[in-house]
Design an enzyme around this catalytic site. Sequence first.
Site, PDB file in Angstrom:
ATOM      1  N   GLU A   1      63.803  65.552  64.706  1.00 39.93           N
ATOM      2  CA  GLU A   1      64.588  66.182  65.764  1.00 39.93           C
ATOM      3  C   GLU A   1      64.874  65.206  66.902  1.00 39.93           C
ATOM      4  O   GLU A   1      65.972  65.203  67.467  1.00 39.93           O
ATOM      5  CB  GLU A   1      63.874  67.423  66.292  1.00 39.93           C
ATOM      6  CG  GLU A   1      63.856  68.601  65.320  1.00 39.93           C
ATOM      7  CD  GLU A   1      65.242  69.136  65.007  1.00 39.93           C
ATOM      8  OE1 GLU A   1      66.181  68.901  65.796  1.00 39.93           O
ATOM      9  OE2 GLU A   1      65.397  69.790  63.963  1.00 39.93           O
TER      10      GLU A   1
ATOM     11  N   TYR B   1      66.058  72.836  73.250  1.00 42.20           N
ATOM     12  CA  TYR B   1      66.455  72.940  71.842  1.00 42.20           C
ATOM     13  C   TYR B   1      65.372  72.395  70.922  1.00 42.20           C
ATOM     14  O   TYR B   1      64.991  73.026  69.926  1.00 42.20           O
ATOM     15  CB  TYR B   1      67.771  72.201  71.573  1.00 42.20           C
ATOM     16  CG  TYR B   1      67.929  71.936  70.099  1.00 42.20           C
ATOM     17  CD1 TYR B   1      68.252  72.974  69.227  1.00 42.20           C
ATOM     18  CD2 TYR B   1      67.656  70.679  69.559  1.00 42.20           C
ATOM     19  CE1 TYR B   1      68.324  72.773  67.865  1.00 42.20           C
ATOM     20  CE2 TYR B   1      67.729  70.462  68.191  1.00 42.20           C
ATOM     21  CZ  TYR B   1      68.058  71.511  67.348  1.00 42.20           C
ATOM     22  OH  TYR B   1      68.098  71.305  65.991  1.00 42.20           O
TER      23      TYR B   1
ATOM     24  N   ASP C   1      71.764  74.008  69.174  1.00 40.17           N
ATOM     25  CA  ASP C   1      72.315  72.653  69.319  1.00 40.17           C
ATOM     26  C   ASP C   1      73.835  72.750  69.251  1.00 40.17           C
ATOM     27  O   ASP C   1      74.412  73.837  69.292  1.00 40.17           O
ATOM     28  CB  ASP C   1      71.742  71.702  68.263  1.00 40.17           C
ATOM     29  CG  ASP C   1      72.204  72.037  66.850  1.00 40.17           C
ATOM     30  OD1 ASP C   1      72.851  73.096  66.635  1.00 40.17           O
ATOM     31  OD2 ASP C   1      71.928  71.238  65.934  1.00 40.17           O
TER      32      ASP C   1
END
Length: 357
Positions: free
Chosen positions: A51, A133, A151
């Site tokens: 991520e 996020y 996102d």
Amino acid sequence: MTSSPQNKADRAARIAPDLLRWYDANARTLPWRTPPGSNVAADPYRVWLSEIMLQQTTVAAVKPYFKDFTARWPDVVALAAAPDQDVLAAWAGLGYYARARNLIACARTVAEAGGRFPDTEDGLRALPGVGAYTAAAIAAIAFGQRAVAVDANVERVVSRLFAITMPLPASRPEIRAAAGSITPDARAGDFAQAMMDLGSSICTTRDPKCLICPLRGDCRGQAQGIAASLPVKAAKKPRPERTGTAFWIERDGHVLLVKRAGKGMLAGMRALPDDGWAARRDGDGIPPVGAEWHEAAAQVRHVFTHFSLQMRIAATRDAPARLAEALGGEWWPLDRIADAGLPTLFANAVKAMAATE
């Protein structure tokens, strides 16, 4: 005609099952992902690492970096123990280098806490470099919690599903609320990844493939014929143009590299010396030492997030050995320059110089 509350509830209840059925059959195979239906729990370290790497970067660009990082540092404790310069060098080319510095800080924070990532959004948000996020994505994917991960892909999908026409960024609270209304309690991690895959492969920025979308029947943007125009984005401000100079100092098949300051652009990374250019100012063109300088034919243009840089290269050769100590740098062999871990801007400067030889 306005939909009744029951119709809205029925619609929201359909979306997650329809999307998860599609995901079960069409999920992308990614090196950090646990396939749907697998009995193997997702590794929080791999989810977190992917991520962070994927922020403002494509999946295709991230895959080789993720492979190299996990081979070299297979868990968060190993990464935490790595020297800063090794991690920064391994990151070189991925861009947005503040992420690499936060990666190091986060790994060390987790390692100091016993090597276990927090399993809540609030706990994850407290880690260096982990925003809303990323915390939601890790909580959902790695820990199975119901978390709303929004996102750019999810913004696009939700804007179209709900025909949200208010321009970004003002529309983000409405988008998040809408995303929350369709996020299921069960399989929240698969749902988050399904939304990402849908945005990547079908609900694309340009030319969305509405005819094969599993949510077509519930998409208000498609029904109104406006899906491709959503989300609406506010007009971008022109990107400032900056100029600067890099200094190529060569001696006996070596080039002088310095370590950039610990804060600011490309902080802590090896680079060619430069004239102080920054996002808000041009470089002053003043060489770091007195020498016989000539302007190389090579120039490099690089686009950063908030500005563009046109960088000249001034060169001097047969420099005295003492310059490395005077400038706080090191003589790096040109035949091993690829091992220096230069950020893209300076790696391109090296290539440009090689092309003029």
